[in-house]
Design an enzyme around this catalytic site. Sequence first.
Site, PDB file in Angstrom:
ATOM      1  N   ASP A 125       0.857  -1.185   0.000  1.00  0.00           N
ATOM      2  CA  ASP A 125       0.000   0.000   0.000  1.00  0.00           C
ATOM      3  C   ASP A 125       0.894   1.237   0.000  1.00  0.00           C
ATOM      4  O   ASP A 125       2.003   1.207   0.535  1.00  0.00           O
ATOM      5  CB  ASP A 125      -0.896   0.016   1.244  1.00  0.00           C
ATOM      6  CG  ASP A 125      -1.994  -1.046   1.194  1.00  0.00           C
ATOM      7  OD1 ASP A 125      -2.387  -1.457   0.089  1.00  0.00           O
ATOM      8  OD2 ASP A 125      -2.462  -1.451   2.275  1.00  0.00           O
ATOM      9  N   ASP A 141      -7.064  -1.426  -4.471  1.00  0.00           N
ATOM     10  CA  ASP A 141      -8.119  -1.042  -3.521  1.00  0.00           C
ATOM     11  C   ASP A 141      -9.043  -0.005  -4.152  1.00  0.00           C
ATOM     12  O   ASP A 141     -10.263  -0.051  -3.965  1.00  0.00           O
ATOM     13  CB  ASP A 141      -7.510  -0.469  -2.244  1.00  0.00           C
ATOM     14  CG  ASP A 141      -6.642  -1.468  -1.492  1.00  0.00           C
ATOM     15  OD1 ASP A 141      -6.837  -2.683  -1.652  1.00  0.00           O
ATOM     16  OD2 ASP A 141      -5.753  -1.015  -0.749  1.00  0.00           O
TER      17      ASP A 141
END
Length: 173
Positions: A125, A141
């Site tokens: 991330d 995401d």
Amino acid sequence: MEVKSKKKWKTYFGAGIWFFAALVLDQITKWMAVLHLKEKEPFVLIPGVFELHYLENHGAAFGMFQEKQVVFMAGAILVCIAIVYFYGKIPFTRRFLPLKICSILICAGAVGNLIDRLRFNYVIDFFYFSLIDFPIFNVADCYVVVACILFAFLIFFFYKDEELSCFSIRKKA
């Protein structure tokens, strides 16, 4: 080959290309995050608002369910199987193109994070909204969240009940 069948395969082929393109974009951004952000200070794009911050997420959204990789992998596979099944039930008309796009994005996001889990046992991330201290996330995401929101909007406000009858799981009499 029948005209309808050719159109169907052409649609699946196009979906495969878009799926692959979205997946490649996700993987390239994660590779770049590793290359340019790992073990470095966050890269501030908008001071106090948005930055690129490397994180190895061993859980799910918001860091929940740490170290449950097998559950996430199985979930991603099941979601993709369900999406592919329902993709085949979506009418092959321009009106249903938004649903097809949502399906492609959800699968690309699920597979993008699945690849990370299989390769590293965590998800990479790197997007961080510091203004609201929002959990760090990635391109995959974004695909899933945006597609799910659009999907819900389409189901509740755009398509009529009659148009969605093609998704009935029950056998028709």
